[in-house]
Structure formats: C-alpha cells, structure tokens
Enzyme design. Structure first.
Site, PDB file in Angstrom:
ATOM      1  N   LYS A   1     -20.388 -17.774  -3.216  1.00 31.19           N
ATOM      2  CA  LYS A   1     -21.422 -17.549  -2.207  1.00 31.19           C
ATOM      3  C   LYS A   1     -21.090 -16.218  -1.535  1.00 31.19           C
ATOM      4  O   LYS A   1     -20.883 -16.126  -0.316  1.00 31.19           O
ATOM      5  CB  LYS A   1     -21.435 -18.734  -1.214  1.00 31.19           C
ATOM      6  CG  LYS A   1     -22.572 -18.700  -0.210  1.00 31.19           C
ATOM      7  CD  LYS A   1     -23.940 -19.006  -0.818  1.00 31.19           C
ATOM      8  CE  LYS A   1     -25.042 -18.845   0.217  1.00 31.19           C
ATOM      9  NZ  LYS A   1     -26.395 -18.879  -0.367  1.00 31.19           N
TER      10      LYS A   1
ATOM     11  N   TYR B   1     -10.731 -27.558   1.350  1.00 33.75           N
ATOM     12  CA  TYR B   1     -10.053 -28.856   1.303  1.00 33.75           C
ATOM     13  C   TYR B   1      -8.672 -28.790   1.961  1.00 33.75           C
ATOM     14  O   TYR B   1      -8.149 -29.809   2.406  1.00 33.75           O
ATOM     15  CB  TYR B   1      -9.871 -29.310  -0.149  1.00 33.75           C
ATOM     16  CG  TYR B   1     -11.047 -30.042  -0.735  1.00 33.75           C
ATOM     17  CD1 TYR B   1     -12.315 -29.478  -0.761  1.00 33.75           C
ATOM     18  CD2 TYR B   1     -10.882 -31.313  -1.291  1.00 33.75           C
ATOM     19  CE1 TYR B   1     -13.382 -30.157  -1.318  1.00 33.75           C
ATOM     20  CE2 TYR B   1     -11.944 -31.986  -1.850  1.00 33.75           C
ATOM     21  CZ  TYR B   1     -13.186 -31.409  -1.863  1.00 33.75           C
ATOM     22  OH  TYR B   1     -14.236 -32.092  -2.425  1.00 33.75           O
TER      23      TYR B   1
ATOM     24  N   ASP C   1     -26.017 -21.628  -4.804  1.00 33.80           N
ATOM     25  CA  ASP C   1     -27.333 -22.283  -4.665  1.00 33.80           C
ATOM     26  C   ASP C   1     -28.142 -22.101  -5.945  1.00 33.80           C
ATOM     27  O   ASP C   1     -28.786 -23.034  -6.451  1.00 33.80           O
ATOM     28  CB  ASP C   1     -28.085 -21.784  -3.418  1.00 33.80           C
ATOM     29  CG  ASP C   1     -28.066 -20.282  -3.256  1.00 33.80           C
ATOM     30  OD1 ASP C   1     -27.376 -19.588  -4.032  1.00 33.80           O
ATOM     31  OD2 ASP C   1     -28.748 -19.777  -2.338  1.00 33.80           O
TER      32      ASP C   1
ATOM     33  N   ASP D   1     -16.498 -29.424  -6.723  1.00 35.16           N
ATOM     34  CA  ASP D   1     -16.703 -30.852  -6.451  1.00 35.16           C
ATOM     35  C   ASP D   1     -18.188 -31.186  -6.563  1.00 35.16           C
ATOM     36  O   ASP D   1     -18.597 -32.129  -7.239  1.00 35.16           O
ATOM     37  CB  ASP D   1     -16.183 -31.170  -5.043  1.00 35.16           C
ATOM     38  CG  ASP D   1     -16.402 -32.629  -4.680  1.00 35.16           C
ATOM     39  OD1 ASP D   1     -16.131 -33.492  -5.530  1.00 35.16           O
ATOM     40  OD2 ASP D   1     -16.853 -32.902  -3.549  1.00 35.16           O
TER      41      ASP D   1
HETATM   42  C1  IPM Z   1     -13.420 -35.788  -6.722  1.00 35.09           C
HETATM   43  C2  IPM Z   1     -13.568 -36.609  -5.464  1.00 35.09           C
HETATM   44  C3  IPM Z   1     -12.529 -36.158  -4.463  1.00 35.09           C
HETATM   45  C4  IPM Z   1     -12.765 -34.679  -4.185  1.00 35.09           C
HETATM   46  C5  IPM Z   1     -12.509 -36.967  -3.152  1.00 35.09           C
HETATM   47  C6  IPM Z   1     -12.420 -38.434  -3.396  1.00 35.09           C
HETATM   48  C7  IPM Z   1     -11.409 -36.496  -2.251  1.00 35.09           C
HETATM   49  O1  IPM Z   1     -14.862 -36.490  -4.967  1.00 35.09           O
HETATM   50  O2  IPM Z   1     -12.328 -35.865  -7.349  1.00 35.09           O
HETATM   51  O3  IPM Z   1     -14.357 -35.115  -7.114  1.00 35.09           O
HETATM   52  O4  IPM Z   1     -13.602 -34.340  -3.358  1.00 35.09           O
HETATM   53  O5  IPM Z   1     -12.080 -33.869  -4.788  1.00 35.09           O
HETATM   54 MN    MN Z   2     -16.206 -35.368  -6.266  1.00 37.78          MN
END
Ligand code: IPM
Ligand code: MN
Length: 356
Positions: free
Chosen positions: A191, A142, A223, A247
């Site tokens: 992973k 990210y 996975d 996520d």
């Molecule tokens: C979450 C959301 C966010 C993320 C997005 C909206 C950037 O999906 O909080 O899980 O990926 O962290």
């Molecule tokens: Mn999310």
C-alpha cells in the site's frame, strides 16, 4: 530415516484433523520405509485450560527439539473474552516468533474437480489458477508496538506496522527463489500510496529483483490485488506481501478455490524445522462432529515432507492421492454440492490412505 514431529493439536477441529494427517503420515512411513515419531504438546485454549498459559515453555522447547511441527488450529468462543496477550491466538504468534518462522507459504490452487465449488463466474473459473502466496510472518503490524494512549479524542488504542530492510530482503529472496521454480513471475503487494512501510517494501523488492533478472516483478496495491484476485486470479503466480495483507489475501484466495478447508501452509525459517498447518481456523461450530475436511491438514503434512524432510516423492504421493479422491467425486460437506452426500473426516482420511 527417523523423523520426530511435534504435534500441536490445539482447539476446535484441530485434534480431529491433526489425527487424520498423522494416520496419513504413518501410512506413508510404512510404504516408503520411514519412521515418523509424534509427540503432542499443548497450545492455545487447550493449553490455557490445562496450564493457564496459551504457549507453555515446554511446547516451545518441544518444537525446537523436533525435526518439524504439525499444527491444527487454535482459538474458540470459550477464550474470546480473555485479554489480548492471554488469548489462544497469542500462542500462534508466539510460536512463529520463537521458531523464527518468517516465511509463510500458502498455495492456493483450483482443483479442476472442484471448479463447481468455486464461487467465481464459470468463464473465470475455467481458466483455473495456481497461486503461491508468500506471506511475511514474523513482522509488521502483528508484532509492532501496541497499546493505549491519550489521543486527540481521549484515550485511543493503537497498533504499529514496522518493517526493517533486512526483514523485507529475506522474504523477497524467498519469493524470487520460489518464482524461479514456478513461472518466474512475482507480484509484490503493498500500500505504497499511503504507508511508509510499504514504500520501503517496494524499494527493497526492486533492489533484490536486480539479483533475479530472469524473474518478472510487478507491484500491485493491496486494494487492487483484492479485486484482481476475484476478477482474474490466473494472472497471479507468486504473490509476496506483508504479514497482515497476506493474512487477508490468503483467506480470499482460499475462498475462490472452493473451500477454506482445502488449503495447507508451511511456515519456514532458515533451517529445515518448519511448522505446517491448515490455513483455516478451529471451526468451533463443527468441532467434535467428525465432519471437518481433513484435506488442508493432510496437504500440510505433504508440505512438511517436501520442505522439511526433502521427501518429494512421498509428498507427491499424498498430493496425488488427494487429487484422486477429488476426481472420484468424494467430498466432505464443505465441498459437497448442496444436498449431495458427504463423507466424514475419518471416511475422507481413509479414502486418501487407500489411494497412497
Ligand atoms: C492465520 C490466522 C492467524 C493469523 C490468527 C489466528 C492469529 O488467521 O494463520 O491466518 O492472523 O495469522
Ligand atoms: Mn488468517
């Protein structure tokens, strides 16, 4: 006591569900003698429309100067075609990073009353589950370097995953400490059969595990973890994983609880100023209709009381009220059986408040 809370209502159903949680907090304040003061700040698409930027500096400063932050959700089709760094979602990453919120706690438990909404086989659902996903929130792919470059097949896009030892150590400690207060089992998801970052992740997890001999650590490839979550979720207690894996797995975990509309989250740093938000998104399809499930945000407010303000009795009170609403068969449309009657956002909020 006085507590100042920054409200980031955001987009889509965000404003509706944040207002529900505010009403619940006000009632809790009345009952237990606390004063919660709320200051709204712009974020996401709403901020883009008003100021041109998804995360105005005033919002960052306002959050930093508050005791805690309550967030609804950001994003929607209106802003989907903006470039990556101007999108509403960028604000979410920006505020997580600005507040140093490296820990994201995402509890996923199956309420017995909602077992019917669980899409898993009855023989699996009847075992129930209560999982705490500890997601690393300020690192990994990210936040790594990204862009375009000349590649083997011409111009290519790239994103990079980076993790330092320090970032893994601190999230590992959170996971082990969390497990100590629960059933003393940590599954670290990576992973490591492919990714170098995962190999470091695994190595550091095991080093830190030595400081917690009372906690059992096991490695699970991502996975396989995705598969095990639907095959036998009861095997998991604490799951610790990277930003992106967390996520994905937390959405999967939410779905097996019956609805993504039920799951709260807490994003924490080393201080007590945390940010609390439902894990679901802005649900533009139902925004403004008054039918969104406010429970995830109400439970996020309960997490705020517990983690930022150490008000565990008050947090229990909210969680018990939610249990009781569900046990009484009250449902918003996302968790109602097909054709069964359902409550509006306000009615569900009133039902929770009546049980506090
Ligand atoms: C979450 C959301 C966010 C993320 C997005 C909206 C950037 O999906 O909080 O899980 O990926 O962290
Ligand atoms: Mn999310």
């Amino acid at each position: 006591m006085n507590y100042s809370i920054a409200l980031l209502r955001g987009d889509g159903i965000g404003p509706e569900i944040v207002d529900s949680a505010v009403r619940v907090l006000e009632k809790v304040g009345e009952k237990f003698g606390h004063n919660f003061s709320f200051t709204p700040y712009l974020i996401g698409g709403a901020a883009i429309d008003a100021t041109g930027a998804p995360l105005p500096q005033e919002t960052v400063d306002g959050c930093k100067n508050s005791d805690s932050v309550l967030l609804g959700s950001v994003g929607g089709p209106k802003w989907d075609n903006l470039p990556g760094d101007k999108r509403p979602e960028k604000a979410l990453l920006g505020i997580r990073s600005a507040l140093g919120l490296f820990t994201n706690l995402r509890p996923a438990k199956l309420y017995p009353a909602l077992a019917e909404a669980c899409p898993l086989k009855e023989s699996v659902a009847e075992n129930g589950f209560d999982i705490m996903i500890v997601r690393e929130l300020t690192g990994g792919i990210y936040f790594g370097d990204r862009g375009y470059r000349e590649g083997k097949y011409g111009k290519e896009a790239y994103d990079t995953e980076c993790y330092s030892r320090m970032e893994i150590e601190r999230i590992a400690r959170v996971a082990f400490e969390t497990a100590r207060k629960r059933s003393k089992k940590v599954a670290s998801v990576d992973k490591a059969n492919v990714l170098e970052t995962s190999r470091l992740w695994r190595k550091v997890m095991h080093e830190i595990a030595e400081e917690y001999p009372d906690v059992e650590l096991r490695d699970v490839l991502v996975d396989n973890a995705a598969m095990q979550l639907v095959r036998n979720p009861a095997q998991f207690d604490v799951i610790v994983t990277s930003n992106m894996f967390g996520d994905i797995l937390s959405d999967e975990a939410s779905q097996i609880t019956g609805s993504i509309g039920m799951l709260p989250s807490a994003s924490l740093n080393e201080t007590t100023v945390g940010m609390y938000e439902p894990i679901h998104g802005s649900a533009p399809d139902i925004a403004g209709k008054g039918i969104a499930n406010p429970i995830a945000t109400i439970l996020s407010a309960a997490m705020m009381l517990r983690y930022s303000f150490s008000l565990s009795e008050e947090a229990d009170c909210i969680e018990k009220a939610v249990d009781s609403v569900l046990n009484d068969g009250l449902r918003t449309s996302d968790i109602a059986a097909i054709g069964a009657p359902s409550l509006s956002t306000d009615e569900m909020t009133d039902a929770v408040i009546a049980r506090l």
